[in-house]
Design a protein around this motif. Structure first.
Motif, PDB file in Angstrom:
ATOM      1  N   UNK A 184      16.260 -26.244  30.388  1.00 28.61           N
ATOM      2  CA  UNK A 184      17.702 -26.437  30.292  1.00 28.61           C
ATOM      3  C   UNK A 184      18.054 -27.224  29.026  1.00 28.61           C
ATOM      4  N   UNK A 185      17.334 -28.292  28.722  1.00 28.36           N
ATOM      5  CA  UNK A 185      17.672 -29.135  27.587  1.00 28.36           C
ATOM      6  C   UNK A 185      17.390 -28.456  26.245  1.00 28.36           C
ATOM      7  N   UNK A 186      16.517 -27.478  26.230  1.00 32.08           N
ATOM      8  CA  UNK A 186      16.207 -26.765  25.001  1.00 32.08           C
ATOM      9  C   UNK A 186      17.046 -25.509  24.817  1.00 32.08           C
ATOM     10  N   UNK A 187      17.838 -25.180  25.808  1.00 32.59           N
ATOM     11  CA  UNK A 187      18.689 -23.998  25.780  1.00 32.59           C
ATOM     12  C   UNK A 187      19.795 -24.195  24.736  1.00 32.59           C
ATOM     13  N   UNK A 188      19.961 -23.246  23.829  1.00 28.77           N
ATOM     14  CA  UNK A 188      20.966 -23.351  22.766  1.00 28.77           C
ATOM     15  C   UNK A 188      22.395 -23.386  23.308  1.00 28.77           C
ATOM     16  N   UNK A 189      22.656 -22.601  24.353  1.00 28.06           N
ATOM     17  CA  UNK A 189      23.995 -22.606  24.942  1.00 28.06           C
ATOM     18  C   UNK A 189      24.314 -23.974  25.537  1.00 28.06           C
ATOM     19  N   UNK A 190      23.314 -24.567  26.186  1.00 22.04           N
ATOM     20  CA  UNK A 190      23.507 -25.893  26.781  1.00 22.04           C
ATOM     21  C   UNK A 190      23.773 -26.933  25.684  1.00 22.04           C
ATOM     22  N   UNK A 191      23.037 -26.869  24.598  1.00 22.37           N
ATOM     23  CA  UNK A 191      23.238 -27.806  23.493  1.00 22.37           C
ATOM     24  C   UNK A 191      24.629 -27.638  22.885  1.00 22.37           C
ATOM     25  N   UNK A 192      25.069 -26.390  22.762  1.00 24.56           N
ATOM     26  CA  UNK A 192      26.395 -26.117  22.217  1.00 24.56           C
ATOM     27  C   UNK A 192      27.473 -26.696  23.133  1.00 24.56           C
ATOM     28  N   UNK A 193      27.320 -26.491  24.444  1.00 24.31           N
ATOM     29  CA  UNK A 193      28.284 -27.012  25.423  1.00 24.31           C
ATOM     30  C   UNK A 193      28.303 -28.543  25.376  1.00 24.31           C
ATOM     31  N   UNK A 194      27.140 -29.168  25.252  1.00 28.87           N
ATOM     32  CA  UNK A 194      27.056 -30.634  25.165  1.00 28.87           C
ATOM     33  C   UNK A 194      27.802 -31.156  23.940  1.00 28.87           C
ATOM     34  N   UNK A 195      27.655 -30.467  22.829  1.00 31.05           N
ATOM     35  CA  UNK A 195      28.322 -30.879  21.593  1.00 31.05           C
ATOM     36  C   UNK A 195      29.844 -30.767  21.742  1.00 31.05           C
ATOM     37  N   UNK A 196      30.293 -29.681  22.356  1.00 31.37           N
ATOM     38  CA  UNK A 196      31.729 -29.486  22.592  1.00 31.37           C
ATOM     39  C   UNK A 196      32.257 -30.563  23.529  1.00 31.37           C
ATOM     40  N   UNK A 197      31.522 -30.854  24.606  1.00 30.61           N
ATOM     41  CA  UNK A 197      31.943 -31.879  25.559  1.00 30.61           C
ATOM     42  C   UNK A 197      32.032 -33.253  24.905  1.00 30.61           C
ATOM     43  N   UNK A 198      31.073 -33.560  24.061  1.00 35.47           N
ATOM     44  CA  UNK A 198      31.072 -34.843  23.360  1.00 35.47           C
ATOM     45  C   UNK A 198      32.315 -34.965  22.479  1.00 35.47           C
ATOM     46  N   UNK A 199      32.644 -33.893  21.767  1.00 33.45           N
ATOM     47  CA  UNK A 199      33.835 -33.898  20.919  1.00 33.45           C
ATOM     48  C   UNK A 199      35.103 -34.065  21.757  1.00 33.45           C
ATOM     49  N   UNK A 200      35.157 -33.409  22.907  1.00 28.80           N
ATOM     50  CA  UNK A 200      36.328 -33.523  23.773  1.00 28.80           C
ATOM     51  C   UNK A 200      36.489 -34.930  24.329  1.00 28.80           C
ATOM     52  N   UNK A 201      35.389 -35.588  24.669  1.00 28.14           N
ATOM     53  CA  UNK A 201      35.462 -36.952  25.206  1.00 28.14           C
ATOM     54  C   UNK A 201      36.008 -37.933  24.165  1.00 28.14           C
ATOM     55  N   UNK A 202      35.742 -37.680  22.889  1.00 25.93           N
ATOM     56  CA  UNK A 202      36.254 -38.581  21.855  1.00 25.93           C
ATOM     57  C   UNK A 202      37.763 -38.443  21.671  1.00 25.93           C
ATOM     58  N   UNK A 203      38.340 -37.354  22.149  1.00 28.30           N
ATOM     59  CA  UNK A 203      39.780 -37.131  22.023  1.00 28.30           C
ATOM     60  C   UNK A 203      40.590 -37.857  23.094  1.00 28.30           C
TER      61      UNK A 203
END
Length: 151
Positions: free
Chosen positions: A1-20
């Motif tokens: 799961x942690x090496x999955x590219x889709x999961x990493x992409x979703x994590x990056x998007x979520x991190x950006x959303x939390x900063x907003x």
């Protein structure tokens, strides 16, 4: 799961959303409606909790304090408006105060979650402007009264 590219992409998007986010709350992933029922049952013996007190209960903890300075400022502004308009001149509902201070967005009522869509007519926008002006005037009067007392 942690090496999955889709999961990493979703994590990056979520991190950006939390900063907003302007400010956080302390109830986690629990729905505001569920938190309202839970808090209302514990602290107010089954009496429905008004939205201003729900805001305080979800953004303030005795040990941690306020979740952010903006959350504290919003709460103080809500209490100021409530005191101003329950003192007699004109009346305002708690729902109107909550529409003015933290604001609303389509289909979502802050402090309650998804539910009936808030009224965003021109009359509401005009009322919001009037309330903001009234709050500014009241704060100026309070400041001038405080200055007179200090002299």
């Amino acid at each position: 799961m942690w090496n999955n590219l889709e999961h990493k992409k979703r994590c990056k998007i979520n991190k950006a959303n939390r900063t907003k986010l302007k400010y956080n709350h302390f109830i986690g992933s629990k729905a505001f409606v569920a938190a309202r029922a839970e808090i209302g049952g514990k602290e107010f013996e089954g009496i429905d909790l008004d939205r201003i007190e729900l805001y305080k209960n979800t953004h303030y903890k005795n040990k941690k304090g306020w979740s952010s300075e903006e959350a504290e400022t919003n709460y103080n502004n809500m209490k100021d408006l409530q005191a101003l308009y329950t003192s007699g001149e004109s009346s305002i509902t708690i729902d109107e105060i909550m529409d003015v201070v933290p604001g609303t967005k389509s289909g979502y009522i802050k402090g309650l979650g998804y539910g009936p869509k808030p009224n965003t007519t021109r009359a509401t926008q005009r009322r919001t402007t009037e309330l903001e002006d009234s709050l500014k005037k009241a704060k100026l009067k309070a400041a001038s009264a405080q200055n007179k007392l200090q002299k």
